[in-house]
Design an enzyme around this catalytic site. Structure first.
Site, short mmCIF file in Angstrom:
data_model
loop_
_atom_site.label_atom_id
_atom_site.label_comp_id
_atom_site.label_asym_id
_atom_site.label_seq_id
_atom_site.Cartn_x
_atom_site.Cartn_y
_atom_site.Cartn_z
N GLU A 271 -80.06 -51.86 -26.93
CA GLU A 271 -80.42 -52.49 -28.14
C GLU A 271 -81.10 -53.82 -27.60
OE1 GLU A 271 -77.66 -53.35 -31.55
OE2 GLU A 271 -77.07 -54.80 -30.38
N ASP B 237 -87.35 -45.60 -37.15
CA ASP B 237 -87.97 -46.60 -37.25
C ASP B 237 -88.77 -47.80 -37.84
OD1 ASP B 237 -89.74 -47.97 -35.25
OD2 ASP B 237 -91.60 -46.19 -35.81
N HIS B 238 -88.90 -48.67 -37.92
CA HIS B 238 -89.21 -49.76 -39.20
C HIS B 238 -88.66 -49.93 -39.93
CE1 HIS B 238 -92.91 -49.84 -36.19
NE2 HIS B 238 -92.33 -51.05 -37.09
N HIS C 239 -82.43 -58.67 -39.11
CA HIS C 239 -82.68 -59.18 -37.45
C HIS C 239 -82.58 -57.95 -37.06
CE1 HIS C 239 -78.31 -59.09 -35.92
NE2 HIS C 239 -78.73 -58.51 -34.72
N CYS D 56 -75.94 -62.30 -34.91
CA CYS D 56 -76.07 -61.13 -35.73
C CYS D 56 -75.87 -60.66 -37.15
CB CYS D 56 -75.15 -59.91 -34.99
SG CYS D 56 -75.89 -59.95 -33.22
N HIS E 95 -84.56 -55.29 -33.98
CA HIS E 95 -83.96 -55.02 -32.02
C HIS E 95 -85.73 -54.16 -32.38
CE1 HIS E 95 -80.91 -57.17 -31.19
NE2 HIS E 95 -80.51 -56.20 -32.28
N HIS F 65 -81.48 -54.60 -38.69
CA HIS F 65 -79.74 -55.12 -38.55
C HIS F 65 -78.97 -55.85 -39.43
CE1 HIS F 65 -77.46 -54.72 -34.88
NE2 HIS F 65 -78.60 -55.62 -34.96
NI NI Z 1 -78.62 -56.90 -33.58
#
Ligand code: NI
Length: 137
Positions: free
Chosen positions: A127, A82-83, A42, A36, A44, A17
């Site tokens: 997160e 996911d992904h 980036h 961020c 998580h 995100h």
């Molecule tokens: Ni983040």
């Protein structure tokens, strides 16, 4: 009176995100979100903990069918997140700045009607090792 219990189910998804608020300038966004705000995002390793609260069914001894719950979470959330890139790939996050706070609320809106019967009690979205948000609708 059957006892009321809370049960939890932990699921995981990996996603990218970028935190960016379109009404702020690039400089303000960078100051606010720092790393961020990185233009290309980036990632998580998220954990989503779904908490269900309800009475124990005297016949089954369960509050909810865990296989059905697992299927709902998988189809409504995991397959979609996911992904994926949360800013670009997810229908129910379109136009939403994907902070953990906004994402947990959006996940609630997907899960609550599907689980039904007022059973969804709380969501916890982890997160990072140090950051998590909780939502109770
Ligand atoms: Ni983040």
């Amino acid at each position: 009176m059957p006892a009321t219990v809370i049960l939890t189910k932990r699921t995981r998804f990996c996603a990218a995100h970028r935190l960016n608020c379109p009404s702020l300038t690039p400089e303000e966004n960078l100051r606010l979100y720092d790393k961020c705000n990185n233009e290309n995002g980036h990632g998580h390793n998220y954990q989503l903990i779904v908490k269900i609260r309800g009475e124990i069914d005297p016949v089954t001894g369960m509050v909810i069918n865990l296989n059905e719950l697992k299927k709902i979470i998988k189809e409504r959330i995991i397959v979609k997140l996911d992904h994926k890139h949360l800013n670009h790939d997810v229908d129910f996050l379109e136009g939403i700045n994907p902070t953990a706070e906004n994402v947990v609320v959006a996940i609630w809106e997907q899960l609550n009607p599907a689980i039904g019967d007022n059973l969804l009690y709380e969501l916890e979205l982890i997160e990072t090792e140090n950051n998590a948000v909780f939502y109770r609708g």
